[in-house]
Design a protein around this motif. Structure first.
Motif, PDB file in Angstrom:
ATOM      1  N   ALA A  90       1.235  -7.094  -4.043  1.00 34.57           N
ATOM      2  CA  ALA A  90       2.431  -6.536  -4.677  1.00 34.57           C
ATOM      3  C   ALA A  90       3.581  -7.525  -4.675  1.00 34.57           C
ATOM      4  N   ARG A  91       3.591  -8.439  -3.715  1.00 35.01           N
ATOM      5  CA  ARG A  91       4.663  -9.438  -3.650  1.00 35.01           C
ATOM      6  C   ARG A  91       4.354 -10.667  -4.485  1.00 35.01           C
ATOM      7  N   LYS A  92       3.163 -10.737  -5.035  1.00 34.32           N
ATOM      8  CA  LYS A  92       2.729 -11.969  -5.698  1.00 34.32           C
ATOM      9  C   LYS A  92       2.357 -11.793  -7.163  1.00 34.32           C
ATOM     10  N   TYR A 171       4.870  -0.315 -15.791  1.00 31.60           N
ATOM     11  CA  TYR A 171       3.631  -0.826 -15.190  1.00 31.60           C
ATOM     12  C   TYR A 171       2.980   0.193 -14.272  1.00 31.60           C
ATOM     13  N   GLU A 172       3.780   1.101 -13.685  1.00 34.02           N
ATOM     14  CA  GLU A 172       3.188   2.106 -12.798  1.00 34.02           C
ATOM     15  C   GLU A 172       2.223   3.011 -13.567  1.00 34.02           C
ATOM     16  N   ARG A 173       2.676   3.474 -14.749  1.00 30.52           N
ATOM     17  CA  ARG A 173       1.805   4.329 -15.574  1.00 30.52           C
ATOM     18  C   ARG A 173       0.581   3.549 -16.038  1.00 30.52           C
ATOM     19  N   ALA A 174       0.796   2.301 -16.403  1.00 27.71           N
ATOM     20  CA  ALA A 174      -0.332   1.485 -16.871  1.00 27.71           C
ATOM     21  C   ALA A 174      -1.360   1.314 -15.753  1.00 27.71           C
ATOM     22  N   ALA A 175      -0.884   1.054 -14.530  1.00 31.00           N
ATOM     23  CA  ALA A 175      -1.799   0.875 -13.396  1.00 31.00           C
ATOM     24  C   ALA A 175      -2.566   2.161 -13.097  1.00 31.00           C
ATOM     25  N   ALA A 208       1.897   1.062  -4.185  1.00 30.16           N
ATOM     26  CA  ALA A 208       2.642   1.426  -2.982  1.00 30.16           C
ATOM     27  C   ALA A 208       3.475   0.250  -2.486  1.00 30.16           C
ATOM     28  N   GLY A 209       2.889  -0.935  -2.520  1.00 26.91           N
ATOM     29  CA  GLY A 209       3.625  -2.127  -2.105  1.00 26.91           C
ATOM     30  C   GLY A 209       4.793  -2.421  -3.017  1.00 26.91           C
ATOM     31  N   ARG A 210       4.608  -2.247  -4.326  1.00 25.50           N
ATOM     32  CA  ARG A 210       5.691  -2.469  -5.281  1.00 25.50           C
ATOM     33  C   ARG A 210       6.818  -1.461  -5.071  1.00 25.50           C
ATOM     34  N   ALA A 211       6.462  -0.260  -4.645  1.00 31.20           N
ATOM     35  CA  ALA A 211       7.467   0.784  -4.422  1.00 31.20           C
ATOM     36  C   ALA A 211       8.169   0.644  -3.078  1.00 31.20           C
ATOM     37  N   GLY A 212       7.718  -0.304  -2.264  1.00 26.86           N
ATOM     38  CA  GLY A 212       8.354  -0.512  -0.965  1.00 26.86           C
ATOM     39  C   GLY A 212       7.863   0.403   0.136  1.00 26.86           C
ATOM     40  N   VAL A 213       6.775   1.123  -0.125  1.00 28.99           N
ATOM     41  CA  VAL A 213       6.198   2.001   0.904  1.00 28.99           C
ATOM     42  C   VAL A 213       5.557   1.138   1.990  1.00 28.99           C
ATOM     43  N   THR A 214       5.721   1.498   3.239  1.00 29.96           N
ATOM     44  CA  THR A 214       5.119   0.756   4.347  1.00 29.96           C
ATOM     45  C   THR A 214       4.179   1.661   5.132  1.00 29.96           C
ATOM     46  N   ILE A 215       3.256   1.038   5.824  1.00 29.61           N
ATOM     47  CA  ILE A 215       2.321   1.808   6.653  1.00 29.61           C
ATOM     48  C   ILE A 215       3.068   2.516   7.769  1.00 29.61           C
ATOM     49  N   ARG A 216       4.101   1.863   8.304  1.00 24.15           N
ATOM     50  CA  ARG A 216       4.866   2.456   9.406  1.00 24.15           C
ATOM     51  C   ARG A 216       5.647   3.692   8.974  1.00 24.15           C
TER      52      ARG A 216
END
Length: 373
Positions: A90-92, A171-175, A208-216
């Motif tokens: 998501a960062r790349k 891009y979210e809908r496309a994904a 999830a990574g693009r949205a800033g969600v974290t496992i913690r």
């Protein structure tokens, strides 16, 4: 006017590496969450341990399908593995990523590594060819290239889906449309079924990574509830629940129920494991065990590629009685041995080719260049 300008004596082209795919990366940067490498380290150990159960504990039988420990590992380990890869991507991968960068720095090096190790897997046929026996080297190499490393194909498909999605403003809908297409595609045969199933986890984790969600951010109480759901699913998990056997063929009689069980159990088990693993890392982050697992997490591609050859060879020796302790010992030996091979390859000229890394090219250059003002 043409001006003659002095220039450096050589031109260096940096090596291509498979860093961005999240499978195996260069040493973590200062801002990198080492907890993710810790999780990757645990997962690749589970990959090797699961194969040890299959090839050593249940050698030459198919009893592993009903082995309780084997089931517990296979509920989540590959979905979790590729989810971490997607999360890191998501960062790349974003709208600024050029196609040439995606192709030459992310995809082709991975395909090169797969091709190299598919060739290594063909060594029995190569030895037959040396003594003049009939062989099918090329067909075997192709079979291993597309089948033995199916998980890496899932990474390629998942990252390609992420790249394609970012070509659109929404891009979210496309994904999500790509995820739906993967899950609904009528391709039940192995390895296509395993690829489309696993690539879906990559794309969801990417979002999830693009949205800033974290496992913690997953609450312990929610993680505990997910673990309970996964444990309940484990009780009903059968041979036909594995993606390798049901092919995600939801349209077939008797398979829809297995798919309905497999998907939610895999999701909940993946999330529960990831939350527990990150909590464990935060508790023991300064310990030697954590540092070892983080180091292993930095060479997951290499271990995944090489362990396939090890277990292919494991089918050659005669049968012997073995248990879980033998499988655990074999896992430790295999991981340590491959780590040694990786360290050695980094010291040898061109050794990076084993892992899909093209060496730096030093091209001779003229002592000057012309600049047209």
């Amino acid at each position: 006017m043409v001006e003659i300008i002095q220039r450096q004596p050589s031109l260096e082209i940096a090596p291509l590496e498979i860093a961005p795919l999240g499978i195996s990366e260069t040493p973590p940067s200062a801002g990198r969450d080492l907890g993710l490498d810790f999780i990757k380290g645990i997962l690749i150990v589970l990959v090797v341990f699961g194969h040890s159960i299959q090839w050593i504990v249940h050698a030459r039988t198919e009893a592993y399908w009903s082995d309780g420990l084997f089931k517990a590992i296979y509920l989540f380990h590959m979905p979790a593995f590729i989810a971490i890869s997607g999360y890191l991507a998501a960062r790349k991968i974003d709208a600024t990523t050029r196609f040439s960068e995606f192709l030459f720095r992310r995809t082709l090096p991975l395909l090169l590594a797969m091709a190299v190790w598919a060739g290594v897997l063909a060594w029995p046929n190569l030895s037959r060819a040396v003594v003049g026996l009939e062989t099918h080297v090329l067909s075997d190499v192709w079979k291993d290239f597309r089948g033995s490393y199916w998980f890496l194909w899932a990474v390629v498909v998942g990252s390609a889906g992420a790249f394609a999605a970012t070509r659109f403003a929404a891009y979210e809908r496309a994904a999500l449309l790509i995820v739906a297409a993967l899950l609904l595609a009528p391709l039940p045969d192995y390895p296509l079924a395993a690829i489309r199933y696993t690539a879906s986890f990559y794309l969801v984790a990417y979002l999830a990574g693009r949205a800033g969600v974290t496992i913690r951010s997953i609450r312990p109480s929610i993680a505990g509830a997910m673990a309970a759901v996964a444990a309940l699913g484990w009780m009903f998990w059968t041979r036909d629940t594995y993606i390798y056997n049901n092919g995600l063929a939801y349209w077939r009689a008797g398979v829809a129920g297995q798919v309905t069980l497999m998907l939610p159990v895999a999701v909940t088990a993946t999330l529960a494991f990831s939350r527990a693993a990150i909590a464990l890392h935060d508790r023991i982050a300064q310990s030697a065990a954590a540092r070892i697992l983080i180091a292993i997490g930095g060479m997951t591609l290499e271990i995944y590629l090489a362990q396939t050859v090890v277990f292919r060879a494991a089918s050659l020796p005669p049968d012997f009685e073995a248990g879980y302790l033998d499988a655990a010992a074999a896992t430790a030996i295999i991981v340590a041995g491959i780590a040694g091979v990786v360290a050695l390859s980094r010291r040898l000229p061109g050794g990076g080719l084993l892992w899909g890394r093209l060496p730096a090219l030093r091209l001779p250059a003229l002592p000057f260049r012309a600049r047209n003002d």
